[in-house]
Design an enzyme around this catalytic site. Structure first.
Site, PDB file in Angstrom:
ATOM      1  N   TYR A  25       0.745  -0.220   5.737  1.00 44.15           N
ATOM      2  CA  TYR A  25       1.673   0.255   4.705  1.00 44.15           C
ATOM      3  C   TYR A  25       1.399   1.719   4.374  1.00 44.15           C
ATOM      4  CZ  TYR A  25       4.232   0.355   0.257  1.00 44.15           C
ATOM      5  OH  TYR A  25       5.093   0.674  -0.774  1.00 44.15           O
ATOM      6  N   SER A  69       5.750   6.366  -1.355  1.00 43.28           N
ATOM      7  CA  SER A  69       4.779   5.671  -2.198  1.00 43.28           C
ATOM      8  C   SER A  69       3.584   6.581  -2.417  1.00 43.28           C
ATOM      9  CB  SER A  69       4.303   4.378  -1.535  1.00 43.28           C
ATOM     10  OG  SER A  69       3.222   3.803  -2.248  1.00 43.28           O
ATOM     11  N   LYS A 122       4.105   4.836   4.853  1.00 42.01           N
ATOM     12  CA  LYS A 122       4.559   5.660   3.730  1.00 42.01           C
ATOM     13  C   LYS A 122       4.141   7.118   3.899  1.00 42.01           C
ATOM     14  CE  LYS A 122       6.851   2.624   1.411  1.00 42.01           C
ATOM     15  NZ  LYS A 122       8.321   2.754   1.230  1.00 42.01           N
ATOM     16  N   ILE A 156       4.468  -0.681  -9.614  1.00 41.77           N
ATOM     17  CA  ILE A 156       5.695  -1.004 -10.333  1.00 41.77           C
ATOM     18  C   ILE A 156       5.820  -2.519 -10.440  1.00 41.77           C
ATOM     19  CG2 ILE A 156       8.165  -0.561 -10.505  1.00 41.77           C
ATOM     20  CD1 ILE A 156       6.452   1.993 -10.320  1.00 41.77           C
TER      21      ILE A 156
END
Length: 280
Positions: A188, A173, A192, A220
């Site tokens: 998160y 990401s 990532k 996205i």
């Protein structure tokens, strides 16, 4: 490279590749996955399914993965629509024994695995880390978004080594490179960032027999971001030079590049597909 290092690599990983692979003369043929087997975790919806369908369109046989949302109907659709073999497998990506069992079953069912996309992941929805009670939310992110990727790598690596080839693609990401604002998602981001560095580390370790790369999507439009309020998304659009979220299909060409013979000299790369977010 010193003879000592070469000797170590040959002993531990196998002979280093020394020859340029034979490539099709037509560039379009270099993107073909005809006859290859691709396994895509987290592929019952969103980015994972978009990538799986693109690979099927390119001629690959497809192993779909799901956990809570069955994907047997989607496997059947891919088979009938694109004339390839496809099958869906239920797996808890955070359970190493389950991952090992599923990958072994896929190899048995399809004969091999040529391309693996470690895509399964979950979003952080808890907000500021300091307000979180206990450790369950942290553990859920790490176990799914990072450990799950490692479990897949740990089990697909020996298959690639045995075959002397393979392409492993991690869905990382842009959050592994920058800190998003205004949402707060330390867990998160950390997971990532680790995925991005794991990509580079495995690319070195697996260089004698396989390529390892990652894709870092930006914002996205998928189910994983449905919890986000419109005001937050408006801020995303404002900070993204292209001014919008992406359709998942806008990512698939990048995955196809990394999966195919069009990228045989590409390993350890992290390709951002983020509408320009990380350049400003």
């Amino acid at each position: 490279m010193s003879e000592e290092i070469k000797s170590y690599c040959n002993e531990e990983l196998g002979p280093l590749p020394t020859k340029t692979p034979e490539l099709p003369k037509n560039v379009m043929d270099m993107f073909s996955l005809k006859g290859k087997v691709a396994s895509v975790s987290g592929s019952s919806a969103g980015i994972g399914y978009a990538v799986a369908e693109a690979f099927a369109q390119a001629g690959a046989n497809i192993c779909l993965w799901y956990n809570s949302h069955p994907a047997d109907d989607k496997a059947e659709y891919l088979s009938k629509t694109y004339g390839i073999k496809s099958k869906a497998y239920k797996c808890n990506i955070s359970d190493p024994e389950d991952v090992e069992k599923v990958i072994k079953q896929q190899e048995e069912d399809f004969g091999t695995i040529d391309v693996f996309v470690a895509n399964a992941g979950v979003a952080w929805t808890e907000g500021p880390e300091i307000n979180v009670k206990g450790y369950d939310s942290w553990n859920n992110i790490i176990n799914t978004d990072l450990n799950g990727v490692y479990y897949c790598a740990h089990n697909i690596g020996p298959i690639f080594k045995k075959n002397g080839k393979g392409s492993f693609i991690i869905t990382s990401s842009m959050s592994g490179s920058i800190v998003n604002i205004p949402q707060l998602q330390a867990a998160y981001n950390a997971a990532k960032a680790a995925c991005t560095h794991l990509t580079k580390s495995l690319a070195v370790e697996w260089a004698p027999f396989a390529r390892v790369n990652s894709v870092s999507p930006g914002y996205i439009s998928t189910d994983i971001s449905e919890f986000v309020e419109k005001a937050m998304k408006a801020k995303w659009w404002q900070l993204t030079p292209l001014g919008r979220e992406a359709d998942p299909r806008e990512l698939v060409a990048t995955y196809l590049l990394l999966a195919s013979d069009a990228s045989t000299y590409t390993t350890g790369a992290n390709l951002a597909v983020d509408g320009g977010y990380t350049i400003v």
